[in-house]
Enzyme design. Sequence first.
Site, PDB file in Angstrom:
ATOM      1  N   HIS A 127      58.206  59.653  31.973  1.00  0.00           N
ATOM      2  CA  HIS A 127      59.442  59.463  31.208  1.00  0.00           C
ATOM      3  C   HIS A 127      60.337  60.686  31.341  1.00  0.00           C
ATOM      4  CE1 HIS A 127      61.973  57.860  27.996  1.00  0.00           C
ATOM      5  NE2 HIS A 127      62.107  59.096  27.605  1.00  0.00           N
ATOM      6  N   ASP A 166      62.982  51.441  16.832  1.00  0.00           N
ATOM      7  CA  ASP A 166      63.720  52.443  17.604  1.00  0.00           C
ATOM      8  C   ASP A 166      65.086  51.925  18.034  1.00  0.00           C
ATOM      9  OD1 ASP A 166      63.862  55.046  19.017  1.00  0.00           O
ATOM     10  OD2 ASP A 166      64.089  53.731  20.734  1.00  0.00           O
ATOM     11  N   ARG A 173      71.816  56.152  15.036  1.00  0.00           N
ATOM     12  CA  ARG A 173      71.935  57.575  15.353  1.00  0.00           C
ATOM     13  C   ARG A 173      73.110  57.831  16.291  1.00  0.00           C
ATOM     14  NH1 ARG A 173      66.638  58.833  18.040  1.00  0.00           N
ATOM     15  NH2 ARG A 173      67.546  60.889  18.327  1.00  0.00           N
ATOM     16  N   SER A 182      61.113  58.983  18.703  1.00  0.00           N
ATOM     17  CA  SER A 182      61.724  57.860  19.412  1.00  0.00           C
ATOM     18  C   SER A 182      61.048  57.668  20.780  1.00  0.00           C
ATOM     19  CB  SER A 182      63.223  58.134  19.588  1.00  0.00           C
ATOM     20  OG  SER A 182      63.794  57.303  20.552  1.00  0.00           O
ATOM     21  N   LYS A 185      57.600  54.829  21.801  1.00  0.00           N
ATOM     22  CA  LYS A 185      57.714  53.842  22.884  1.00  0.00           C
ATOM     23  C   LYS A 185      56.650  54.077  23.959  1.00  0.00           C
ATOM     24  CE  LYS A 185      62.120  54.871  23.080  1.00  0.00           C
ATOM     25  NZ  LYS A 185      63.535  55.040  23.340  1.00  0.00           N
TER      26      LYS A 185
END
Length: 446
Positions: free
Chosen positions: A100, A179, A186, A201, A205
């Site tokens: 990620h 999220d 946000r 967040s 995930k």
Amino acid sequence: MNREGSPRNLGAASDFVGKNALEVIGRKRDGLEHKPEEIQFLLSGYVRGEIPDYQMAAWLMAVCIRGMTPAETLALTQAMIASGEVLDLSGIPGIKVDKHSTGGVGDKVTLIAAPLAAACGVKVPKLSGRALAHTGGTLDKLESVPGLTVDLSPERFIQQVREVGIAVAAQSPRIVPADKLLYALRDVTATVPSVPLIASSVMSKKIAAGADAIVLDVKFGRGAVMPDVAAAVELAREMVTLGEGAGRRTVALVTAMDNPLGLMVGNALEVTEALDALDGRGDEELLEVSIRVAREMCELAGVEVDPSEVLRSGAGRTTFERMLAAQGGHLERGLPEAPVKVAVASERAGFVAGIDALEIGLAAAEIGVGRLRKEDKVDPAAGLHIHAHVGMQVRKGEPLVTVHARSAELVDRVRDRIRNAWRFSDQEVRRPPHVLARVDRNGVTY
Ligand code: URA
């Protein structure tokens, strides 16, 4: 302090638990530590629609200002995971490794490192996102390949990882639905840049996506959410702690995003650059960081293969092509090409000292690489091909970049923004290091 939620009118701070949203928000406003059940109460109430946006927004702002303890961040991450489904990848044999990035400009490392790791023998089940603000999205890039789908059922996703070693798909809305709601809020309440909010967040995930191990690329600089290396290291530590706490081996590389990564910014253009990189050609920094990420993925999976050798053998490219084909992609039909290609020339001579990644990302979004509004469609062919990267010497009138766009009007709209992104020096410039730190369960190494 004499308002609802303050310790003075509601008892001792140590055993107090907010009983309604107002009290919970007040406790964070006053800098008190939440009990896990308060966070669970707030988040589940918000997802059910019982707590309105304005109360959640007030709490998010309080978190931005007051911060969170590690125990609070863990409780928030767990509550986020519990808001949806957790993917069961036990049908895939071996250690599954995810990757990620916190988001950048020209960041196509997933398209290179993930198939390379898969070609080394790592199983790579990867759920990705779309372009966000000025940063690109892996799904948008992949969808520039004619026919390719990123919407895979869990069965097809698992089957593909078993057979090809890798699948890159869109996250199901059933995974961490909290999220999606929270991020949208946000985004419009100036509450994105908060270490505990970003860490929970991302990691909720990643943990819900089911892999055994995770390699994170945490970016800092002009084009990233984190402003500097210290903030990025703090975020990386928090994410590694959350991952390891959930039983997932987690390693984070902290990388610079002041300048765009590689030479291409754009969906089809970045797929082309990734294919070239898998052939061993192109920008050295991009190749280096991709091999580094692939190496981390191999190490976490216990695979003792050298990704550089696998790259040289061509197996990484073959695996990428097999993945694209398995997802319905037809590379042989060619990638989309923009009807207009216009070079932007340098107005001065010198050495390129920097290229503002944020400005480049914003210009790219404006010509259709990303979305200016939620409902916009991306233009798969649009983008920028950088000719004058950091460290290179240019003469006046030489092209800095070629803009690929739908129309000449679009190019005119972004020309000045693009040109102004370049900074020059009269002295020779060395390209700054790209990987600044590595964080794992044993700490940080620089
Ligand atoms: N990416 C995410 O998924 N979440 C954040 O909060 C920031 C970046």
